[in-house]
Design an enzyme around this catalytic site. Structure first.
Site, PDB file in Angstrom:
ATOM      1  CE  LYS A   1      -3.865   1.794   2.844  1.00 48.51           C
ATOM      2  NZ  LYS A   1      -4.606   1.560   4.104  1.00 48.51           N
TER       3      LYS A   1
ATOM      4  CB  SER B   1      -7.815   3.369   2.891  1.00 51.13           C
ATOM      5  OG  SER B   1      -6.968   2.877   3.919  1.00 51.13           O
TER       6      SER B   1
ATOM      7  CB  SER C   1      -8.038   0.774   6.116  1.00 52.65           C
ATOM      8  OG  SER C   1      -8.775   1.951   5.953  1.00 52.65           O
TER       9      SER C   1
END
Lengths: 532, 107
Positions: free
Chosen positions: A95, A171, A195
């Protein structure tokens, strides 16, 4: 079935038996990326193109050469009979909220688009030290602020591999999309309100939010410093355990990384659930949210097919010897989001003050009179709407005259949320749970564009995951079926502090018991198209 | 719809404090969402909280046995300082350069 569709532990075996090389594994993942990912996220994407809606768009930055150099090293070592790390030759994505030396580390924001990290985050360094191959940096909501990936400044934003008109969740949506699409068997995500777990549920993969402090935050671009947890995303529980094994542990660079030895997460993985007490709570089978028009609260049961998936899982675990404890009260669950609206915003605002166009990142190219004007123009041009919203809210609720009403109060409500879990898990208490079994999300993946812009509704996507972040406890989301549209349903196990080994073991027991279930044979839309 | 808590005046004050500049459309969206979020936050006010409920600043307790020991207060130079300075938008001779800093001259 290609090499890139195999799990990390299967690949690891093939690599050690020298039946495949790390370079071959890497090439298979790169081939898959070229087939399904489409153009990477960019600040200047130009006009949307028809094929954009047909692709996953997980990546912002592909680091193929870095991965190839790592793969060649692994292959040399294996050929020479030298020892290799636990994840030698296994590709992973990161990420783009983690700093990785020499790579753009953007946080999905214009304000960090040109930032090349001068150092590497501890969990990434540990993965690479264990021989894993870093394929690249994947997209996310800007600074992780969202539950759909639609707020990223890098477009096109990721889509759900199961159904391309759906969001992947967020996310860590780029992470879960990359794993679901077979672009990499593993991804490193972060979980501040859900997330990791929410996008894992939306994309039909496994996501672990470790106990706060179990995995170092060094090199993680901060959002909510008392809530952020890096963690693994994988296609199955064994792989998630392998990855957690590598990234967990104390770190001299992070004073909140707990100074506790890391247990062997694989040792007890297959020991089953006989005798374990697993709870169900009515407070996780309904959601409470404010009605935008009336300003009052509505309570609704979660969709029947999601509740049914949880109850089916409970039945399976009961058949395996677990004791299911019904009606565990978790009365403060509903306050998780309102408290989070306060706490996370105060922490976010504090963490975002550093972006000022002085030391790194974006600086406005416009002429300015003085430093203050440079700050304002830089921050206005560099931040998207979601960071701005969090800065403003954080400053408001922590202002001296409102702090007792909002911030102090939210931190006390956090105590109540923590107490719900302490009472449920208390070994001398009424319930004596080893774990709580809940749905991960109140819905399956929603359509692109359906929620984005409504910042309140978007936040309520995390209602069933955020209590664990307030309490600091670990949680794992695993796939448990499909809804009537063929979209993945996720279930969640929550446990006491540092109980990751037990949660993985319970999740693994469910996974094994459902290996032959028909829903496990379903494949994401993007992969079906490859075959067709 | 409950009354607006964040008025245009309060909002403008916050924007200044946050060192932001917003166009009209952004300001309108952000102020509306702030007020909507505050409505959600107001739910907290209905929770009975007696004085015995302490603050939790992080969920997991950090008893001394799991707290990392403090490091020795020793200088640990970063291996390549140039790499850090390279990230600054404007640098001259090892100094980070910024526009004029507003100041008043003391008499």
């Amino acid at each position: 079935m290609e090499l890139c569709d195999l799990s990390a532990h299967e690949l690891s075996l093939l690599l050690r038996q020298r039946r495949v090389s790390a370079v071959e594994v890497l090439e298979s993942c790169l081939q898959r990326i070229s087939q399904v990912d489409g153009r990477p996220g960019s600040l200047e994407p130009g006009a949307p193109q028809p094929e954009d809606a047909e692709r996953v768009h997980a990546f912002i930055t592909l680091t193929a050469e870095r991965a190839r150099a790592q793969a060649e090293t692994v292959d040399r070592r294996l050929a020479a009979g030298e020892p290799v790390g636990l994840l030698a030759g296994i590709p992973f994505t990161v990420k783009d909220i983690f700093c990785v030396k020499g790579t753009p580390s953007t946080a999905g924001s214009r304000i960090l688009a040109n930032f090349v990290a001068p150092y590497t985050a501890t969990p990434v360094a540990r993965l690479e030290a264990a021989g894993a191959l870093m394929l690249g940096k994947v997209n996310l909501d800007e600074f992780t602020y969202g539950s759909s990936n639609e707020s990223s400044a890098f477009r096109p934003t990721p889509r759900n591999p199961w159904k391309l008109d759906r969001v992947p969740g967020g996310s860590s949506g780029g992470s879960t999309a990359s794993v679901a699409a077979g672009e990499a068997p593993l991804s490193l995500g972060t979980d501040t309100a859900g997330s990791i777990r929410q996008p894992a549920a939306f994309c039909g993969v496994v996501g672990v939010k470790p106990t706060y402090g179990r995995v170092s935050r060094y090199g993680l671009i901060a959002f909510g410093s008392s809530l952020d947890c890096p963690g693994p995303i994988a296609r199955n529980v064994v792989d998630a355990a392998l990855m957690l094994q590598v990234i967990a542990g104390p770190d001299p660079h992070d004073s909140t990384a707990a100074n506790l030895p890391v247990p062997d997460y694989l040792a007890a993985l297959e020991e089953g659930v006989r005798g374990l007490r697993i709870g169900l709570s009515p407070d996780y089978f309904r959601i409470t949210f404010p009605d935008a028009v009336r300003g009052e609260y509505d309570q609704q049961p979660i969709p029947g097919e999601i509740e049914a998936a949880v109850r089916r899982a409970a039945d399976i675990l009961a058949d395996l010897g677990a004791e299911i404890v019904e009606n565990v009260p978790m009365p403060n669950t509903r306050y998780g989001i309102p408290a989070y609206f306060v706490i996370s915003r105060v922490e976010a605002a504090s963490n975002l003050h550093r972006y000022d166009g002085v030391k790194y990142g974006y600086r406005t190219p416009q002429p300015v009179q003085d430093l203050h004007e440079m700050y304002r123009k830089t921050r206005n041009e560099g931040f998207g709407l979601q960071p701005k919203l969090r800065i403003l809210m954080g400053m408001y609720v922590s202002a001296a005259q409102y702090s007792a009403q909002y911030y102090q109060r939210a931190l006390r409500v956090r105590t109540l949320i923590r107490r719900d879990f302490e009472q449920a898990f208390d070994p001398q208490g009424k319930y004596r749970l080893h774990a709580l079994l809940t749905p991960t999300t109140p819905t399956t993946a929603f359509p692109v564009g359906a929620v984005y812009g409504d910042s309140v509704l978007m936040q309520y996507a995390d209602q069933l995951t955020v209590p664990a972040n307030h309490a600091g406890i670990p949680g794992i989301s695993i796939p448990a079926g499909l809804d009537h549209e063929g979209l993945p349903i996720g279930i969640q196990f929550l446990g006491p502090d540092f109980s990751e080994a037990l949660l993985l073991r319970i999740a693994r027991a469910f996974e094994r018991a459902t290996e032959e279930a028909s829903w496990r044979r379903a494949r994401p839309e993007v992969l079906q198209r490859l075959v067709a | 719809m409950p009354a607006e808590t964040i008025t245009p005046e309060t909002f403008d004050h916050l924007v200044r404090l946050a060192a932001l500049e917003l166009d009209e459309a952004q300001a309108e969206y952000l102020r509306r969402e702030l007020n909507r979020q505050l409505s959600a936050i107001h739910e907290l006010e209905a929770i009975p909280l007696d004085d015995s409920v302490p603050i939790t600043s992080h969920g997991v307790p950090y008893p001394p046995e799991i707290c990392p020991p403090l490091r020795e207060d020793a200088w640990q130079p970063f291996p390549d300082v140039a790499e850090i300075l390279d990230q600054a938008p404007q640098v001259e001779e090892g100094y980070v350069v910024v526009p004029d800093i507003p100041h008043t001259t003391l008499e």
